[in-house]
Design an enzyme around this catalytic site. Structure first.
Site, PDB file in Angstrom:
ATOM      1  N   HIS A  32       0.823  -1.217   0.000  1.00  0.00           N
ATOM      2  CA  HIS A  32       0.000   0.000   0.000  1.00  0.00           C
ATOM      3  C   HIS A  32       0.855   1.264   0.000  1.00  0.00           C
ATOM      4  CE1 HIS A  32       0.014   0.009   4.576  1.00  0.00           C
ATOM      5  NE2 HIS A  32      -0.046   1.310   4.380  1.00  0.00           N
TER       6      HIS A  32
ATOM      7  N   ASP B 193       1.244  -7.655   2.401  1.00  0.00           N
ATOM      8  CA  ASP B 193       1.346  -6.228   2.095  1.00  0.00           C
ATOM      9  C   ASP B 193       2.805  -5.777   1.936  1.00  0.00           C
ATOM     10  OD1 ASP B 193       0.876  -3.533   1.790  1.00  0.00           O
ATOM     11  OD2 ASP B 193      -0.459  -3.357   3.521  1.00  0.00           O
TER      12      ASP B 193
ATOM     13  N   SER C 251       3.890   2.159   8.597  1.00  0.00           N
ATOM     14  CA  SER C 251       3.705   1.170   7.553  1.00  0.00           C
ATOM     15  C   SER C 251       4.997   1.000   6.792  1.00  0.00           C
ATOM     16  CB  SER C 251       2.612   1.613   6.589  1.00  0.00           C
ATOM     17  OG  SER C 251       1.389   1.199   7.085  1.00  0.00           O
TER      18      SER C 251
HETATM   19  N1  ARG Z   1      -4.911   0.723   7.652  1.00  0.00           N
HETATM   20  C1  ARG Z   1      -3.621   0.767   7.046  1.00  0.00           C
HETATM   21  C2  ARG Z   1      -3.007   2.171   7.184  1.00  0.00           C
HETATM   22  O1  ARG Z   1      -3.583   3.001   7.821  1.00  0.00           O
HETATM   23  C3  ARG Z   1      -3.610   0.285   5.647  1.00  0.00           C
HETATM   24  C4  ARG Z   1      -4.276   1.170   4.633  1.00  0.00           C
HETATM   25  C5  ARG Z   1      -4.224   0.689   3.230  1.00  0.00           C
HETATM   26  N2  ARG Z   1      -5.125  -0.413   2.996  1.00  0.00           N
HETATM   27  C6  ARG Z   1      -6.441  -0.290   2.681  1.00  0.00           C
HETATM   28  N3  ARG Z   1      -7.140  -1.390   2.551  1.00  0.00           N
HETATM   29  N4  ARG Z   1      -7.060   0.844   2.478  1.00  0.00           N
HETATM   30  O2  ARG Z   1      -2.326   2.715   6.388  1.00  0.00           O
HETATM   31  N1  ASP Z   2      -1.514   1.476   8.047  1.00  0.00           N
HETATM   32  C1  ASP Z   2      -0.753   2.541   8.673  1.00  0.00           C
HETATM   33  C2  ASP Z   2       0.270   3.174   7.723  1.00  0.00           C
HETATM   34  O1  ASP Z   2       0.105   3.172   6.532  1.00  0.00           O
HETATM   35  C3  ASP Z   2      -0.104   2.049   9.919  1.00  0.00           C
HETATM   36  C4  ASP Z   2      -0.981   2.241  11.118  1.00  0.00           C
HETATM   37  O2  ASP Z   2      -1.737   3.223  11.175  1.00  0.00           O
HETATM   38  O3  ASP Z   2      -0.850   1.434  12.034  1.00  0.00           O
HETATM   39  O4  ASP Z   2       1.216   3.792   8.130  1.00  0.00           O
END
Ligand code: ARG
Ligand code: ASP
Length: 720
Positions: free
Chosen positions: A85, A221, A655
């Site tokens: 991502h 990921d 991330s």
């Molecule tokens: N929750 C994670 C973060 O805040 C991953 C976000 C990307 N993935 C998604 N399915 N939108 O960045």
């Molecule tokens: N998914 C988040 C990021 O892209 C990580 C988190 O918020 O724990 O940095």
């Protein structure tokens, strides 16, 4: 303040240790503040191995990837790992219908196939220095806040310029502990970063937004890049003759995996946390702003879903918008819920009562601190209303794609209506708009936007009291009797911004007199009315109150540190390199449920559903599963682990960070947190806050067995 913090460290070294997990610690202070505890928790290396300016250390392998993620170097040829991502934008840019790398994955089979990414940078910390005394030189308690900040700004400028000259590096000075301490950061910025590999989306994004923010998780990921430098070994702009970067250190990778209770740490770039806010601020976020924003985003998502499910083309058009809207939507929900479950607001209030009592007992403290909490209350009595009004503009009004698009034409109108428009500037704006328009219409489905517009405007009307409404809302009320459907129909039917053709014609033969057409356009007028409302009614008070809160927060932070002078404090995340450490552990999300600390390939097959986009499983992966062809990445009991959970205190920006074991070897690639623990940006909960990492063995398995890119694994330093 410097003195105060130094004395605090001394106390800390002799005081009993806190519960592990919470905290994002400064690499340079690790030895003083954390090393002892890290050893007690099982770490076998030393602080000096993690951060050192005298020898190569782990920090030489950690980078800020782009502007929002972390990456790490895993070979002596500059090979870099981050999340799928995080590399998504780059993978997408290289994708086309013929070469759909998003869907099918991409693997460079040799260095000549690696793809350049203009604009992408990685930033590496060379060293950091405490410059608090020098930044605060000539700052006295008699100064007004304005005078104070202008002196600091001046000092920072002088110091930075001198440091740049002396070091030849990129230098910034950043405030820590809400402006009570300052560090100078010396960085190197690399500009030739090439894409090396990415799994197909149904591995790299497996579970999609359905599983996002959730444990148990099965997402692979990761994506792979490489840093290139000039022949002299120094960072350089892209050039085909550039060579792979030879890092001072690259992370060794362990195939041993992790067990429950194992010590782990995460080294990376957490973006932003607010752990020391007063209760009124937490209430503003979790009880006022979040619920309204969740409601507006949820409304959009429901409509997206309805259309996406019925037509694959729309699903692709809206995939990335949907992910963006859904990510914060889910996070905010989890955050508010988590704070409620923890009684977070009540806990903060209790702390504030203690603070007020403590301050009263000493005349100097009384003078410095007694006014702080009431002043916060005073500010929030206005801010609650103002933030909500601004949320409705940004998430409500500008949640409507048409209005957002139309508002992009404001700079054009502004330049063209000047007495002497600058032709060159105008052309640049027009070219930019032509490009943006093309991108906009490629992914625009008007029926969705009409429905969204009507629903959001309804929410806007219902929730914004008179006096907090831009003019056009009054028009809906009066002229259209509150019927947003009719109003939206009128706007969309009349506006030229719904038609790619009209916009194209306007831009290709733009004459200054055309600004009248834009200004009179139905959608443009609404967008302009919202922006005007924001600028005239909200912007200044918001800026002033937020600035006042920043000053209050600085003093409150200092006061808290003086009051709890045997507690060890970590500064809020601010996009600088930090270390957080904890243990591999599962958790209990609700009564009678316990989640184990790891998932396996078995679970991917359990989730498989060829009819649901998020849960399609590649045939090749199923083949490998059926053959149990895992070696050397499987476990002794014949399983392949996919992800694990641990109690490291992470946030957005982490991330792509490596999760390291007690020996400083990489065991996982961090990418998310569990939903029940997302309030950790405001309040960490050792029972629920878990970071989620993809097991490094799954990453290598996919590269090697799935993609046939074993040459990449061979480049790495693998610990069996
Ligand atoms: N929750 C994670 C973060 O805040 C991953 C976000 C990307 N993935 C998604 N399915 N939108 O960045
Ligand atoms: N998914 C988040 C990021 O892209 C990580 C988190 O918020 O724990 O940095």
């Amino acid at each position: 303040m410097r003195k105060l913090i130094v004395t605090l460290w001394v106390c800390v070294l002799t005081s009993p240790l806190l519960l592990a997990g919470e905290g994002m610690w400064i690499p340079m202070l690790l030895k003083q503040l954390n090393e002892k505890e890290m050893h007690e928790m099982g770490m076998r290396i030393n602080a000096e191995d993690i951060y050192s300016i005298n020898k190569s250390s782990l920090k030489d392998a950690i980078v800020l990837f782009g502007r929002g993620c972390t990456g790490e170097i895993v070979s002596d040829q500059g090979l870099l790992l981050t999340n799928h991502h995080c590399g998504f934008g780059e993978i997408q840019k290289h994708s086309s219908v013929e070469n759909d790398y998003l869907t099918n994955g991409f693997w460079a089979m040799n260095k000549s196939e690696e793809l350049p990414n203009p604009g992408l940078t990685v930033t590496m910390l060379v060293k950091m220095e405490d410059v608090t005394d020098r930044v605060l030189e000539k700052v006295t308690s008699e100064l007004t806040e304005l005078q104070r900040s202008s002196i600091i700004k001046e000092n920072i400028k002088t110091l930075t310029e001198a440091a740049v000259k002396e070091s030849g590096l990129v230098v910034t000075i950043r405030p820590f502990y809400n402006g009570n301490q300052y560090f100078m950061l010396f960085n190197q910025i690399f500009k030739d970063i090439r894409l090396v590999g990415a799994p197909p989306s149904n591995i790299g994004k497996f579970g999609g937004d359905t599983d996002n923010w959730m444990w148990p998780r099965h997402t692979g990921d990761f994506s792979v890049f490489r840093i290139y430098v000039g022949k002299d070994g120094k960072p350089a702009e892209y050039h085909q003759d550039n060579v792979p970067y030879k890092p001072a250190y690259h992370l060794p990778i362990s195939l041993k995996g992790v067990d429950e209770e194992d010590f782990t740490f995460v080294f990376g770039y957490p973006a932003r946390t607010s752990e020391y806010l007063p209760a009124v601020a937490v209430r503003n976020i979790t009880e006022i702003s979040n619920p309204h924003r969740v409601n507006m985003r949820g409304t959009r998502l429901d409509i997206f879903k309805k259309y996406s499910n019925s037509e694959p083309k729309i699903r692709i058009q809206y995939a990335s918008k949907d992910a963006r809207v859904a990510n914060a939507w889910k996070k905010m929900m989890g955050e508010s819920k988590g704070i409620r479950r923890l009684n977070g607001i009540e806990k903060k209030e209790a702390l504030e009562n203690e603070f007020m009592q403590w301050a009263k007992n000493d005349p100097a403290f009384d003078k410095a601190y007694s006014g702080i909490i009431p002043a916060f209350h005073q500010n929030y009595s206005q801010l609650d209303r103002l933030t909500l009004a601004s949320d409705y503009i940004s998430e409500g009004g500008f949640g409507i794609e048409l209005f957002q698009f139309a508002s992009r034409f404001r700079p054009l109108v502004e330049e063209a209506t000047k007495p002497l428009p600058d032709e060159k500037k105008l052309n640049t704006i027009i070219e930019r708009l032509q490009k943006q328009s093309e991108e906009f219409f490629k992914d625009y489905h008007q029926p969705i936007d009409r429905e969204v517009a009507s629903a959001l405007l309804k929410l806007f009307l219902e929730n914004q009291p008179a006096g907090f409404r831009p003019d056009f809302l009054e028009t809906i009320n009066k002229k259209y009797k509150g019927n947003t459907d009719a109003y939206v129909k009128m706007i969309f039917d009349k506006s030229m911004f719904t038609s790619a053709q009209s916009v194209k014609e306007l831009l290709s033969a733009f004459k200054s007199k055309n600004t009248r057409i834009i200004e009179k356009d139905a959608a443009f007028s609404v967008a302009a009315s919202m922006s005007r409302f924001f600028e005239e009614q909200l912007k200044e008070p918001l800026l002033a109150l937020n600035a006042s809160n920043d000053s209050l927060q600085r003093v409150y932070m200092r006061g808290l540190m003086e009051m709890q002078n045997n507690k060890r404090f970590y500064p809020d995340a601010n996009f600088t390199l930090r270390i957080t450490y904890g243990k591999v552990e599962g958790y209990s999300p609700a009564d009678a449920i316990y989640y184990k600390h790891y998932t396996t390939l078995e679970g991917i097959l359990e989730k498989e559903d060829p009819n649901i986009y998020d849960y399609v499983v590649e045939d090749r992966l199923k083949e490998l599963y059926n053959k149990k062809d895992y070696a050397p990445y499987g476990t002794a009991d014949g399983q392949l682990r996919v992800a694990f959970a641990a109690s490291n205190h992470t946030t957005g920006g982490n991330s792509g960070s490596p999760v390291l074991n007690a020996d400083g070897q990489m065991v996982g690639l961090n990418f998310d947190r569990c939903w029940e623990g997302t309030m950790s940006d405001l309040m960490y909960d050792p029972a629920m806050s878990r970071n989620i990492a993809v097991d490094i063995r799954y990453v290598l398995f996919i590269m090697d067995k799935f993609a046939g890119a074993k040459h990449l694994v061979d480049e790495m330093t693998i610990i069996q």
